[in-house]
Design a protein around this motif. Structure first.
Motif, PDB file in Angstrom:
ATOM      1  N   ALA A 194       0.722  -1.354  -0.018  1.00 24.87           N
ATOM      2  CA  ALA A 194      -0.219  -0.095  -0.141  1.00 24.87           C
ATOM      3  C   ALA A 194       0.889   1.185   0.226  1.00 24.87           C
ATOM      4  CB  ALA A 194      -0.974  -0.014   1.066  1.00 24.87           C
ATOM      5  N   ARG A 195       1.958   1.321  -0.647  1.00 21.02           N
ATOM      6  CA  ARG A 195       2.676   2.465  -0.869  1.00 21.02           C
ATOM      7  C   ARG A 195       2.558   3.180  -1.899  1.00 21.02           C
ATOM      8  NH1 ARG A 195       9.011   0.870  -0.566  1.00 21.02           N
ATOM      9  NH2 ARG A 195       8.116  -1.086  -1.664  1.00 21.02           N
ATOM     10  N   PRO A 196       2.463   4.443  -1.903  1.00 17.83           N
ATOM     11  CA  PRO A 196       2.220   5.488  -3.284  1.00 17.83           C
ATOM     12  C   PRO A 196       3.040   5.074  -4.271  1.00 17.83           C
ATOM     13  CG  PRO A 196       2.225   6.744  -1.234  1.00 17.83           C
ATOM     14  CD  PRO A 196       2.626   5.384  -0.895  1.00 17.83           C
ATOM     15  N   THR A 197       2.393   4.570  -5.425  1.00 18.47           N
ATOM     16  CA  THR A 197       3.434   4.105  -6.516  1.00 18.47           C
ATOM     17  C   THR A 197       2.825   4.798  -7.868  1.00 18.47           C
ATOM     18  OG1 THR A 197       3.804   2.089  -5.479  1.00 18.47           O
ATOM     19  CG2 THR A 197       4.083   2.245  -7.885  1.00 18.47           C
ATOM     20  N   THR A 198       3.602   5.208  -8.707  1.00 16.39           N
ATOM     21  CA  THR A 198       3.281   5.621 -10.261  1.00 16.39           C
ATOM     22  C   THR A 198       3.784   4.518 -10.980  1.00 16.39           C
ATOM     23  OG1 THR A 198       3.439   8.066  -9.427  1.00 16.39           O
ATOM     24  CG2 THR A 198       3.442   7.331 -11.905  1.00 16.39           C
ATOM     25  N   ILE A 199       2.710   4.209 -11.856  1.00 14.62           N
ATOM     26  CA  ILE A 199       2.965   3.186 -12.856  1.00 14.62           C
ATOM     27  C   ILE A 199       2.791   3.875 -14.113  1.00 14.62           C
ATOM     28  CG2 ILE A 199       2.199   1.106 -14.141  1.00 14.62           C
ATOM     29  CD1 ILE A 199       1.392  -0.023 -11.723  1.00 14.62           C
ATOM     30  N   ASP A 229      18.694   2.235  -6.258  1.00 16.08           N
ATOM     31  CA  ASP A 229      18.421   1.478  -5.080  1.00 16.08           C
ATOM     32  C   ASP A 229      17.184   0.604  -5.037  1.00 16.08           C
ATOM     33  OD1 ASP A 229      16.351   3.258  -5.380  1.00 16.08           O
ATOM     34  OD2 ASP A 229      16.570   4.347  -3.516  1.00 16.08           O
ATOM     35  N   GLY A 230      16.703   0.397  -6.093  1.00 16.75           N
ATOM     36  CA  GLY A 230      15.480  -0.474  -6.357  1.00 16.75           C
ATOM     37  C   GLY A 230      14.085   0.246  -6.023  1.00 16.75           C
ATOM     38  N   ALA A 231      13.998   1.387  -5.807  1.00 13.83           N
ATOM     39  CA  ALA A 231      12.766   2.033  -5.705  1.00 13.83           C
ATOM     40  C   ALA A 231      11.949   2.076  -6.939  1.00 13.83           C
ATOM     41  CB  ALA A 231      13.030   3.245  -4.870  1.00 13.83           C
ATOM     42  N   ASP A 232      12.801   2.284  -8.042  1.00  8.56           N
ATOM     43  CA  ASP A 232      12.134   2.366  -9.329  1.00  8.56           C
ATOM     44  C   ASP A 232      12.474   1.198 -10.313  1.00  8.56           C
ATOM     45  OD1 ASP A 232      11.473   4.786  -8.526  1.00  8.56           O
ATOM     46  OD2 ASP A 232      13.096   5.742  -9.806  1.00  8.56           O
ATOM     47  N   VAL A 233      11.201   0.813 -11.168  1.00  6.40           N
ATOM     48  CA  VAL A 233      11.720  -0.454 -11.906  1.00  6.40           C
ATOM     49  C   VAL A 233      11.094  -0.100 -13.131  1.00  6.40           C
ATOM     50  CG1 VAL A 233      10.853  -2.819 -12.171  1.00  6.40           C
ATOM     51  CG2 VAL A 233      11.256  -2.126 -10.048  1.00  6.40           C
ATOM     52  N   ALA A 267       7.315   6.684  -4.448  1.00  7.68           N
ATOM     53  CA  ALA A 267       7.167   8.107  -4.014  1.00  7.68           C
ATOM     54  C   ALA A 267       8.413   8.734  -3.630  1.00  7.68           C
ATOM     55  CB  ALA A 267       6.026   8.175  -3.222  1.00  7.68           C
ATOM     56  N   ARG A 268       8.778   9.805  -3.964  1.00 11.69           N
ATOM     57  CA  ARG A 268       9.943  10.360  -3.214  1.00 11.69           C
ATOM     58  C   ARG A 268       9.751  11.969  -2.887  1.00 11.69           C
ATOM     59  NH1 ARG A 268      14.178  10.442  -8.132  1.00 11.69           N
ATOM     60  NH2 ARG A 268      12.796   9.537  -9.571  1.00 11.69           N
ATOM     61  N   PRO A 269      10.130  12.364  -1.585  1.00 18.90           N
ATOM     62  CA  PRO A 269       9.852  13.688  -0.965  1.00 18.90           C
ATOM     63  C   PRO A 269       9.967  14.797  -2.194  1.00 18.90           C
ATOM     64  CG  PRO A 269      11.341  12.669   0.415  1.00 18.90           C
ATOM     65  CD  PRO A 269      11.239  11.707  -0.938  1.00 18.90           C
ATOM     66  N   GLY A 270       9.120  15.866  -2.315  1.00 23.94           N
ATOM     67  CA  GLY A 270       9.112  16.990  -3.248  1.00 23.94           C
ATOM     68  C   GLY A 270       8.934  16.540  -4.759  1.00 23.94           C
ATOM     69  N   ASP A 320       7.799  12.606 -12.674  1.00 21.12           N
ATOM     70  CA  ASP A 320       8.943  11.461 -12.856  1.00 21.12           C
ATOM     71  C   ASP A 320       8.492  10.672 -14.430  1.00 21.12           C
ATOM     72  OD1 ASP A 320      10.097  11.810 -10.352  1.00 21.12           O
ATOM     73  OD2 ASP A 320       8.679  10.523  -9.701  1.00 21.12           O
ATOM     74  N   ALA A 321       7.212  10.717 -14.336  1.00 23.28           N
ATOM     75  CA  ALA A 321       6.862  10.280 -15.945  1.00 23.28           C
ATOM     76  C   ALA A 321       7.256  11.105 -16.885  1.00 23.28           C
ATOM     77  CB  ALA A 321       5.354   9.985 -15.804  1.00 23.28           C
ATOM     78  N   GLU A 322       7.330  12.463 -16.989  1.00 21.50           N
ATOM     79  CA  GLU A 322       7.697  13.362 -17.666  1.00 21.50           C
ATOM     80  C   GLU A 322       9.285  13.150 -17.994  1.00 21.50           C
ATOM     81  OE1 GLU A 322       6.383  17.198 -16.782  1.00 21.50           O
ATOM     82  OE2 GLU A 322       4.149  16.717 -17.151  1.00 21.50           O
ATOM     83  N   ALA A 323      10.019  12.953 -16.975  1.00 18.60           N
ATOM     84  CA  ALA A 323      11.335  12.876 -16.978  1.00 18.60           C
ATOM     85  C   ALA A 323      11.659  11.508 -17.654  1.00 18.60           C
ATOM     86  CB  ALA A 323      12.028  12.851 -15.599  1.00 18.60           C
ATOM     87  N   LEU A 324      10.944  10.268 -17.536  1.00 19.61           N
ATOM     88  CA  LEU A 324      11.079   9.199 -18.256  1.00 19.61           C
ATOM     89  C   LEU A 324      11.093   9.329 -19.810  1.00 19.61           C
ATOM     90  CD1 LEU A 324       9.451   6.656 -15.806  1.00 19.61           C
ATOM     91  CD2 LEU A 324      11.963   6.401 -16.518  1.00 19.61           C
ATOM     92  N   VAL A 325       9.779  10.068 -20.157  1.00 22.14           N
ATOM     93  CA  VAL A 325       9.488   9.926 -21.527  1.00 22.14           C
ATOM     94  C   VAL A 325      10.567  11.057 -22.222  1.00 22.14           C
ATOM     95  CG1 VAL A 325       7.773  11.082 -22.977  1.00 22.14           C
ATOM     96  CG2 VAL A 325       7.245   9.608 -21.154  1.00 22.14           C
ATOM     97  N   ALA A 326      10.971  11.933 -21.352  1.00 17.95           N
ATOM     98  CA  ALA A 326      11.849  13.236 -22.107  1.00 17.95           C
ATOM     99  C   ALA A 326      13.333  12.373 -22.391  1.00 17.95           C
ATOM    100  CB  ALA A 326      12.096  14.247 -21.244  1.00 17.95           C
ATOM    101  N   ALA A 327      13.618  11.335 -21.387  1.00 11.45           N
ATOM    102  CA  ALA A 327      14.892  10.550 -21.405  1.00 11.45           C
ATOM    103  C   ALA A 327      14.989   9.734 -22.647  1.00 11.45           C
ATOM    104  CB  ALA A 327      15.292   9.949 -20.117  1.00 11.45           C
ATOM    105  N   VAL A 328      13.794   9.159 -22.803  1.00  7.81           N
ATOM    106  CA  VAL A 328      13.651   8.138 -24.060  1.00  7.81           C
ATOM    107  C   VAL A 328      13.760   8.873 -25.444  1.00  7.81           C
ATOM    108  CG1 VAL A 328      11.981   6.668 -24.983  1.00  7.81           C
ATOM    109  CG2 VAL A 328      12.468   6.399 -22.817  1.00  7.81           C
ATOM    110  N   GLY A 329      12.849  10.110 -25.655  1.00  6.19           N
ATOM    111  CA  GLY A 329      12.849  10.763 -26.626  1.00  6.19           C
ATOM    112  C   GLY A 329      14.250  11.479 -27.012  1.00  6.19           C
TER     113      GLY A 329
END
Length: 793
Positions: free
Chosen positions: A354-359, A397-401, A416-419, A425-434
């Motif tokens: 039940a930890r906050p998670t973004t997929i 550290d395994g917090a992201d997969v 989830a990470r503070p701040g 985070d999703a936008e950062a992933l897509v920006a890294a891929v593009g």
């Protein structure tokens, strides 16, 4: 006829009332009855001793016959046959002892009956091994474990018996004691094997193993009494304690034949299989460290330890291979990222906490272009580079997969990470891929579109979260966004789409297809020479126009079914019109699948033969886009269509890419000018010149030209001046059911066309079946006309 093998194979389940105890009592009762009869017959001649021997022999024979019958009813399964061989051999030894050896004086301690009795030992081992294999346990492993336990138990028994064998007082009883020692060692091994099997499968799932255990336990008890008594009970003399015990044990073994482990409830407790090797190793170590035992016992103990060592090495290799297989099962073999299964395991573990998670679910735009232009090797290289960029972005550290789901689809799970918000985070992933990638010294540009869901806000079930992320990803692509978070509003269209697909599918299967017809008039004579068949669907008492269902039937793969129904209905109406004395050719628009797969000629031939029509009654309309899919197959199919006498028309002419090539290469009889060309002629000299040049070219190639989408008197005058042959459109008539078409045709005459060509003729046009007030605005007319000319509309 029912298979007796099947009936017998289920005897342990199909007849629950016949338990092992009932069957044992039944066999014993039969044996005693036969034996009593023999005893009564033998008593007057030879006395009571012979009678008891006859009773024993008869009991063994009856049990042997019962075992054969059980094995036959079970379908002669391998494990039952193996057990039957041991029972028959042991029973034969007992009958030989009772009938022959007990009549000798003195009765020998060792005889040919002993090897017959000992045959039951390998039979039990082989039967259990086969049965364990049916329970999905490797035969090799069980056989090796049995060998370890056997060697250890035999070493322990020999170590205990060795001091007894050296006692001088044994004298003539020494062979009996030695035989009893062998029997005890074998009995102990078999008891351990059966206990292991029972604990492995679960006692209630293997009732026949309890019968087998009881029989072997009686054997062990009798042989142990013989051993400790120094051989005094080594001779079976009539109804002694030993002979009765061995008979009862034999009958219990016999009742264990023919049972089957229930397939639906065959739990394997693999930890229980360690009982045998552990006990064998413990007994072997005890023999080696103690002062008991002779060279033979210590040698057996050493052999058991050696086999156990080899078994342990194999186990370590199997565990290592299993771990490697498990890793490969959860890893993508190209990128070495987790695959869908690996991602699901990590995600479910995270969601259970039940930890906050973004997929984030995303795929690459432009990947297919790289594959097609540079080859699959270049595509793999691109995927490797994308995986490398994703590894650089996520936290180590395994917090992201991040995972690759397959093809060019990737997924990420961000904790989830503070701040930081999950959307960032999703936008950062897509920006890294593009961005730009270099593949085979060629720079390629790649972008991505991602759908984002947040747990637990959007749910806690992984399958549902992934579905919602996919909905958001599709919406992001449609809106040309890099990322889009899921909302319930996005899901509305998806659910509505599925509902409409099922409605359309039900309408097609339920025969709810209606065909409307729009007439085609010859410009030179003003005569109605044909009609175009246009599909409608009647769903929930509402008439669906093509704009509502055309995309659905296309994407759902229902176009061939719709084509067949429209074709059948149109030719049936054409048959009726011909019988009524005013024949009309019907034009039916066919789908690309029918043209390129070669099924179209067969369907047309069948439909024409069913209605008894000539091929000239049908005009097949196909779009330029459909012919682009497979030019060669399309030409071959159209050649077959023309061979049937039907004509071929290119619909929406001018909207494709290779119109002139089609006019030159394809077997075409007619071209239909798209509505956009007709509308461009009004007050536009360039548009008029394009149409006129197209008409001249078509006529030189022997094709007639149909102008569709004619809506005004100016349009009609323009296409007539341009030299078109046929005309259709709202100016003449809207699409209408067959009955209304017949009434419209009765009111039509050759002069009607001249009247409609006047600029002020709209108000005085030949009335259509619908009221004039229903005529849509010009924009709506153009929209429906553009749809009506395509794909069965």
């Amino acid at each position: 006829m029912r298979d007796r093998r099947q009936d017998g194979g289920r005897m342990g389940q199909a007849r629950p009332a016949r338990t092992r105890v009932a069957v044992g009592l039944h066999s014993l009762g039969g044996a005693l009855a036969v034996g009593f009869a023999l005893w009564v017959l033998a008593w007057p001649a030879a006395g009571p001793a012979v009678g008891w021997r006859a009773l024993l022999a008869a009991a063994y024979v009856a049990s042997m016959v019962s075992a054969v019958a059980r094995c036959r009813r079970s379908g002669w399964r391998r494990e039952d046959v193996a057990m039957l061989v041991g029972i028959l051999s042991s029973g034969a030894g007992s009958v030989y002892w009772a009938v022959v050896l007990l009549g000798l004086d003195p009765v020998p301690s060792l005889s040919w009956a002993d090897p017959l009795w000992t045959a039951v030992f390998p039979a039990v081992v082989l039967s259990l091994t086969m049965e364990m294999a049916r329970g999905r346990l490797p035969q090799r492993d069980f056989a090796i474990d049995a060998l370890i336990g056997s060697a250890g138990a035999a070493a322990a028994v020999l170590a205990f018996v060795a001091p007894l064998l050296g006692v001088p007082e044994l004298g003539a009883a020494r062979p009996a004691v030695q035989a009893a020692a062998i029997y005890v060692a074998g009995d102990v091994v078999l008891v351990l094997l059966v206990v292991t099997a029972i604990s492995t499968f679960g006692g209630r799932h293997a009732p026949h193993l309890w019968s087998r255990l009881g029989g072997l336990a009686l054997f062990a008890l009798v042989d142990a009494l013989t051993l400790v008594s120094g051989g005094e009970q080594g001779v079976m003399d009539g109804l002694s304690l030993r002979s009765v015990g061995l008979l009862l044990g034999f009958m219990l073994l016999e009742t264990s034949v023919g049972w089957r482990l229930p397939v639906a409830s065959r739990p394997i407790r693999r930890g229980s299989t360690l009982v045998m090797p552990i006990m064998g190793v413990v007994l072997s170590l005890a023999v080696l460290v103690s002062r008991w035992g002779d060279t033979t016992a210590r040698g057996l103990a050493a052999v058991a330890i050696a086999i156990a060592t080899v078994r342990m090495a194999w186990s370590f290799r199997a565990v290592a291979a299993l771990a490697d297989t498990r890793r490969l099962a959860h890893t993508d073999d190209l990128t070495d990222l987790p695959n869908r299964r690996g991602f699901a395991r990590a995600a479910r573990e995270r969601l259970s906490e039940a930890r906050p998670t973004t997929i984030v679910l995303f795929d690459l735009d432009g990947f297919q272009d790289v594959n097609e232009a540079l080859g699959h090797g270049a595509g793999d290289e691109l995927l490797l580079q994308v995986a490398g960029r994703l590894r650089d972005v996520v936290r180590p550290d395994g917090a992201d997969v991040v995972a690759r789901f397959g093809g060019d689809e990737f997924a990420a799970m961000v904790g989830a990470r503070p701040g930081h918000a999950g959307d960032e985070d999703a936008e950062a992933l897509v920006a890294a891929v593009g961005g730009e990638y270099t593949i085979d010294s060629i720079a390629v540009q790649v972008s991505a579109a991602a759908g984002v869901v947040h747990a637990p806000q959007d749910g806690s079930d992984l399958d549902e979260l992934l579905r919602r992320a996919d909905v958001a990803m599709v919406a992001a692509k449609e809106r040309r966004l890099s990322t889009l978070a899921y909302t319930e509003e996005l899901d509305t269209r998806s659910r509505d789409w599925l509902r409409r697909v099922e409605q359309v599918r039900a309408a097609l299967s339920g025969g709810c297809v209606e065909v409307h017809y729009q007439p085609k008039v010859e410009l030179a004579t003003g005569e109605v020479v044909g009609v175009e068949a246009l599909a409608r669907l009647r769903i929930d008492r509402e008439l669906w126009m093509p704009g509502r269902f055309l995309e659905i039937v296309t994407k759902a793969g229902l176009l061939p079914a719709l084509t067949d129904q429209v074709l059948a209905t149109a030719l049936r109406d054409a048959r009726r019109w011909e019988d009524a004395g005013f024949p009309l050719s019907v034009a039916v628009n066919v789908c690309a699948a029918g043209v390129t797969t070669g099924r179209l000629p067969r369907v047309i031939r069948t439909a024409l033969d069913r209605e008894g029509l000539r091929g000239s009654s049908l005009v097949v309309e196909v779009t330029e886009h459909d012919l682009l899919i497979d030019h060669a197959s399309g030409r071959a199919a159209l050649d077959e269509v023309r061979a049937l006498g039907s004509q071929v028309s290119i619909d929406d002419y001018g909207t494709g890419y290779s119109s002139l090539a089609y006019l030159r290469d394809l077997p075409v009889d007619e071209i239909k000018l798209d509505r956009t060309f007709v509308a461009a002629m009004s007050g536009d000299l360039r548009g008029t010149e394009v149409v006129e040049s197209t008409v001249r070219l078509a006529h030189r190639l022997g094709h007639r030209v149909v102008a569709e989408g004619v809506e005004t008197g100016e349009d009609l005058a323009a296409v007539r001046d341009a030299g078109c042959d046929l005309v259709q459109g709202y100016l003449l008539a809207r699409p209408m059911p067959a009955g209304e078409l017949e009434r419209w045709r009765d009111s039509w005459h050759a002069g009607s066309l001249d009247t409609l060509a006047q600029p002020a003729a709209l108000a005085e046009a030949v009335p259509a079946p619908r009221a004039p007030a229903a005529r849509p605005a010009p924009q709506a007319v153009a929209a429906e006309a553009s749809v009506a000319g395509r794909d069965l509309t």
